[in-house]
Write an enzyme that holds these catalytic residues in place. Structure first.
Site, mmCIF file in Angstrom:
data_model
loop_
_atom_site.group_PDB
_atom_site.id
_atom_site.type_symbol
_atom_site.label_atom_id
_atom_site.label_comp_id
_atom_site.label_asym_id
_atom_site.label_seq_id
_atom_site.Cartn_x
_atom_site.Cartn_y
_atom_site.Cartn_z
ATOM 1 N N ASP A 1 24.676 -3.064 35.672
ATOM 2 C CA ASP A 1 24.843 -3.595 34.316
ATOM 3 C C ASP A 1 26.128 -3.128 33.655
ATOM 4 O O ASP A 1 26.528 -3.653 32.624
ATOM 5 C CB ASP A 1 23.694 -3.093 33.432
ATOM 6 C CG ASP A 1 22.450 -3.908 33.617
ATOM 7 O OD1 ASP A 1 22.554 -5.134 33.693
ATOM 8 O OD2 ASP A 1 21.365 -3.305 33.680
HETATM 9 C C1 BGC Z 1 22.602 1.516 30.878
HETATM 10 C C2 BGC Z 1 22.148 0.813 32.070
HETATM 11 C C3 BGC Z 1 21.256 -0.306 31.645
HETATM 12 C C4 BGC Z 1 21.992 -1.205 30.669
HETATM 13 C C5 BGC Z 1 21.196 -2.392 30.213
HETATM 14 C C6 BGC Z 1 23.242 0.559 29.940
HETATM 15 O O1 BGC Z 1 23.627 1.232 28.806
HETATM 16 O O2 BGC Z 1 23.498 2.504 31.282
HETATM 17 O O3 BGC Z 1 21.502 1.688 32.929
HETATM 18 O O4 BGC Z 1 20.899 -1.014 32.755
HETATM 19 O O5 BGC Z 1 22.393 -0.461 29.586
HETATM 20 O O6 BGC Z 1 20.343 -2.148 29.178
HETATM 21 C C1 NOJ Z 2 18.858 -0.328 34.661
HETATM 22 C C2 NOJ Z 2 18.487 -1.756 34.604
HETATM 23 O O1 NOJ Z 2 17.168 -1.890 34.187
HETATM 24 C C3 NOJ Z 2 18.689 -2.420 35.945
HETATM 25 O O2 NOJ Z 2 18.457 -3.792 35.828
HETATM 26 C C4 NOJ Z 2 20.088 -2.172 36.449
HETATM 27 O O3 NOJ Z 2 20.200 -2.764 37.708
HETATM 28 C C5 NOJ Z 2 20.406 -0.713 36.483
HETATM 29 N N1 NOJ Z 2 20.187 -0.151 35.201
HETATM 30 C C6 NOJ Z 2 21.836 -0.440 36.932
HETATM 31 O O4 NOJ Z 2 22.754 -0.741 35.942
#
Ligand code: BGC
Ligand code: NOJ
Length: 815
Positions: free
Chosen positions: A485
């Site tokens: 993400d």
């Molecule tokens: C976090 C991720 C998460 C994303 C989506 C980010 O701030 O670091 O782990 O998947 O937000 O909510």
């Molecule tokens: C948490 C999110 O829920 C997941 O969808 C994502 O793949 C990981 N973070 C890595 O960014």
């Protein structure tokens, strides 16, 4: 140091002191009503949606930690001594303390000053309530006069408003009290048709429903004035902060025990049956509920039913091995966590506030992978819910709301890996069940019935979304981000607070992801198999050509010499290449490419995994990238926003570690596969709890990487895709009992030192008792299989569907 131990026979983790390095929690509830419950009785509960229908209040990021719960206070009438039998919130020293977190229930037992206390808390199957059964026992030789106070603080339903909209909230709180039953009915007079009830099965000597009366305006939960006085205020809340507290005075002779059943329930009425009389809520549903759980015996029966339920569920996959840590994780706790992630997605934990996140399209599809063998029917309906949020072009809302099941526009769409996970989820479901019928289900697009088409068409659109959205190197466009993400290649954000996930200040139209390419090559063959098995051979041929093209693109533009590249940025520059200053190598594309069997034939797969080991491996798992980004990169987004070693910037982001584990099994390297498995597995770090800090029985999303000051410290336990993928890696690829379209494939890949193991697997209506013998000490390879006493020539066991138990003896070795 350890703060407890695993009690394998009772499938419990036993916490032996209350001051754990972080609150160690459990989840109550298996279907619609859920509670979070910590080892010191903290937490909260909700009905179906942690944001919209929250029953009790919880204060995240508070001091002290873990503020809010279903608390009991005890007061010795003689000495005036006051304590919390769960230690928090009063924190008076206990002579004895133990918390047992089990499958859907928790027990706390403690003692102080000769009074023993025990509590069991759980959500019964099929009812929307928590039961807290408590027992007091006088272990001294004098009579004891005890004041028992219960306490819950009601949340005004919408947890977000509850913590922000005080100009309204402080005027709307309403309750009703009827004997031992306290009803929270805020907003019931207008648009709500539900209320909460907090009740005990005995007459009470007093109650409070107004927080200030109970606590005192300048007191915390540790010093409720009513408790210290030994007298409830019999207050009726009017606005401000409604709570529920019972006061029971009791006398216990030496050796005497008394048991009370507290129930915290959620009740609904039909629109036209809301009122009993003007202004008085209709209590029928509460009466039915409280009648049902009105005695200790009925509570015990409900707990026994819950235990039976879990015994059956976990009986579907059991492991018996010399390595007890692996056996208890794979056989019990990992599967338990998979149930929790399936239920919660990423909504409510001690790190997810239950307000921000709905069900993730990508997350829920992956959560299925570790859950589908437990309750396939629920996986089936989840798949249909997820697919219904897909857009007609195959792309998807990134999240949807569990209550409305509608796509959530707040997080938007355009995460270009999302569509492919639907293929992955559906394939796992079909391999588990053999139910191709699901493909014929009519499923809306974008929740619009008039756009509905079969689930198969959804899969086709998923597949084609990748095919139709490629960049200059023939690799998939990344869009907002892929699985990571935080790799936001079109974001270019300079504005503080701007969302990295939903902002695109520069739509390059060219940033590409090698990871999505690898996911496509991994999951594409499932699409092909599904087509072939449903007589869609032309479509299968076409799909195969597309997969071949993608492989080509990876071979030509996705290889960096010693490992796979990660992506191309908005300027066409490589990411995850030796040419980069930081972020030279990433874990995700390497793990996934090898999972997709890319480079198996020409040595690149092995090179890639060796590079991962060389550059990314640590004693606590494999970090996401190296070197960590030291500066913020406009062209990379959130990944470079984290301090080095945390989260996606070179943290050990556990979710992707099992991809490497699985990849290692593709190479047949069982010893290395097992090593990557154990490094992030919590049970192996139990005696290192001061550093790791999170629960030793569940996976955490992240462990701080080697660049971080707190290297080895975990965060974000429970709600992570790590649960599903580690379960897949250990059960299907290391132990190698893997559902495939035609049956159950046996393909272990284990350390040469592992002499064997037993697995029982429920699969399509039969039970397989599989004994694997590795006395030859190989890592992979099967010499022979005996099925029900007869030599069996294939490694795919048939789906018997006969309700019987089948004996499978597998001898590993070189043929
Ligand atoms: C976090 C991720 C998460 C994303 C989506 C980010 O701030 O670091 O782990 O998947 O937000 O909510
Ligand atoms: C948490 C999110 O829920 C997941 O969808 C994502 O793949 C990981 N973070 C890595 O960014």
């Amino acid at each position: 140091m350890q703060y407890g131990y695993f009690d394998d026979n009772s499938r419990e983790y036993v916490i032996t002191r209350p001051d754990t390095p972080y609150p160690w929690i459990n989840y109550l509830g298996s279907d619609e009503f859920f509670g979070l419950f910590s080892n010191t009785s903290g937490g909260y509960c909700f009905y179906r949606d942690a944001r919209m229908l929250r029953l009790t209040r919880y204060r995240y990021n508070n001091v002290p930690a873990d503020a809010g719960g279903r608390y009991f206070y005890l007061r010795d009438h003689g000495s005036g001594d006051v304590w919390s039998p769960s230690w928090m919130p009063v924190k008076a020293a206990l002579d004895r303390y133990e918390c047992r977190h089990g499958m859907g229930y928790s027990r706390i037992s403690s003692a102080r000053g000769g009074l023993a206390f025990s509590q069991v808390s759980f959500v019964p199957l099929r009812d929307n309530c928590e039961i807290h059964k408590i027992t007091l026992t006088n272990e001294s030789n004098i009579d004891k006069y005890i004041d028992i106070f219960s306490f819950v603080e009601f949340c005004l339903w919408n947890a977000n408003d509850d913590m922000t909209n005080f100009q309204r909230n402080f005027s709307i709180g309403e309750v009703e009290v009827d004997g031992s039953r306290i009803y929270h009915k805020t907003e019931y007079r207008e648009r709500r048709n539900h209320y909460a009830v907090w009740a005990v099965n005995v007459p009470v000597d007093g109650f409070d429903t107004d927080r200030q009366t109970f606590l005192g305006l300048y007191n915390g939960f540790d010093h409720p004035q009513a408790v210290f006085k030994g007298e409830a205020g019999n207050s009726i809340a009017s606005g401000w902060a409604p709570i529920g507290s019972h006061h029971i005075k009791t006398k216990l002779s030496p050796g005497e025990s008394k048991t009370y059943v507290f129930v915290l329930g959620y009740c609904e009425n039909h629109e036209d049956e809301k009122w009993e009389s003007p202004g008085i809520i209709n209590k029928k549903p509460a009466n039915v509920l409280l009648e049902k759980y009105g005695t200790p015996e009925s509570a015990d029966r409900a707990l026994a039913a819950l235990n039976e339920y879990w015994k059956n569920l976990l009986g579907r996959f059991t492991v018996d091995a010399e390595d007890k840590k692996m056996a208890r994780m794979a056989g019990v706790w990992n599967q338990y966590q998979c149930m929790v992630t399936f239920n919660m997605s990423r909504s409510a934990s001690y790190f997810e506030s239950g307000i921000g996140r709905g069900m993730g399209f990508r997350d829920s599809n992956q959560d299925l992978l570790g859950f589908v063998h437990l309750v396939p029917e629920r996986a089936r309906s989840r798949i249909l819910d997820i697919a219904a949020t897909q857009f007609p072009d195959g792309s998807a809302y990134h999240q949807y709301q569990p209550l409305t099941k509608r796509g959530n526009n707040e997080v938007g769409s355009g995460f270009n890996d999302d569509p492919l996970w639907l293929i992955c989820g559906v394939a796992a479901y079909i391999k588990e069940t053999g139910d191709y019928g699901i493909l014929n289900e009519n499923v809306p697009f974008d929740n619009n019935e008039s756009l509905a088409d079969t689930l198969f068409v959804h899969l086709k659109r998923s597949f084609d979304y990748t095919v139709n959205n490629k960049g200059p190197h023939g690799l998939p466009l990344i869009g907002r981000a892929d699985w990571n993400d935080c790799l936001n290649l079109n974001c270019f954000s300079k504005t503080p607070g701007e969302s990295f996930q939903t902002t695109a200040n520069f739509e390059s139209g060219i940033a590409e992801s090698v990871l999505i390419a690898a996911i496509f090559v991994f999951t594409g063959p499932d699409y092909v198999s599904i087509c072939r098995r449903t007589n869609r051979n032309d479509e299968a041929d076409r799909a195969e050509k597309e997969i071949a093209k993608m492989k080509e693109a990876i071979n030509e533009h996705g290889w960096d010499g010693l490992w796979f590249l990660r992506a191309y940025d908005a300027h066409g520059k490589k990411i995850g290449s030796r040419e980069c200053d930081d972020g030279k190598i990433f874990i995700e594309s390497n793990g996934f490419a090898v999972m997709a069997d890319i480079g198996l034939d020409d040595g690149r797969a092995q090179k890639a995994l060796d590079s991962v080991k060389e550059h990314l491996d640590t004693p606590y798992g494999i970090v996401l990238l190296q070197p960590a980004y030291k500066d913020y990169h406009l062209e990379l987004g959130e990944v470079s926003s984290y301090p080095p070693g945390y989260k996606e910037n070179a943290g050990i982001f556990c979710h992707n570690n099992p991809w490497v584990t699985i990849a290692e099994t593709r190479l047949g390297r069982g010893t290395r596969a097992f090593e990557t498995y154990t490094k992030i597995c919590p049970a192996y770090r139990e005696d290192d709890s001061d550093l790791r800090r999170m629960e030793p029985y569940v996976y955490a999303q992240m462990v701080a990487g080697k660049d971080a000051a707190r290297f080895g410290e975990a965060k974000n336990s429970w709600l992570t895709g790590t649960a599903a993928w580690t379960f897949v890696s250990i059960s299907q690829y290391i132990l190698g009992v893997r559902p495939v379209y035609d049956g159950l494939l046996i393909d272990p890949c284990i350390p040469s030192g592992m002499k064997g193991f037993n697995v029982t697997r429920h699969f399509r209506g039969a039970d397989y008792h599989i004994m694997v013998d590795n006395s030859e000490g190989v890592e992979k390879g099967i010499k022979s299989i005996m099925l029900d006493g007869v030599r069996f020539d294939s490694v795919v066991l048939p789906a018997f569907n006969d309700g019987k138990r089948h004996q499978v003896i597998v001898t590993m070795g070189n043929k």
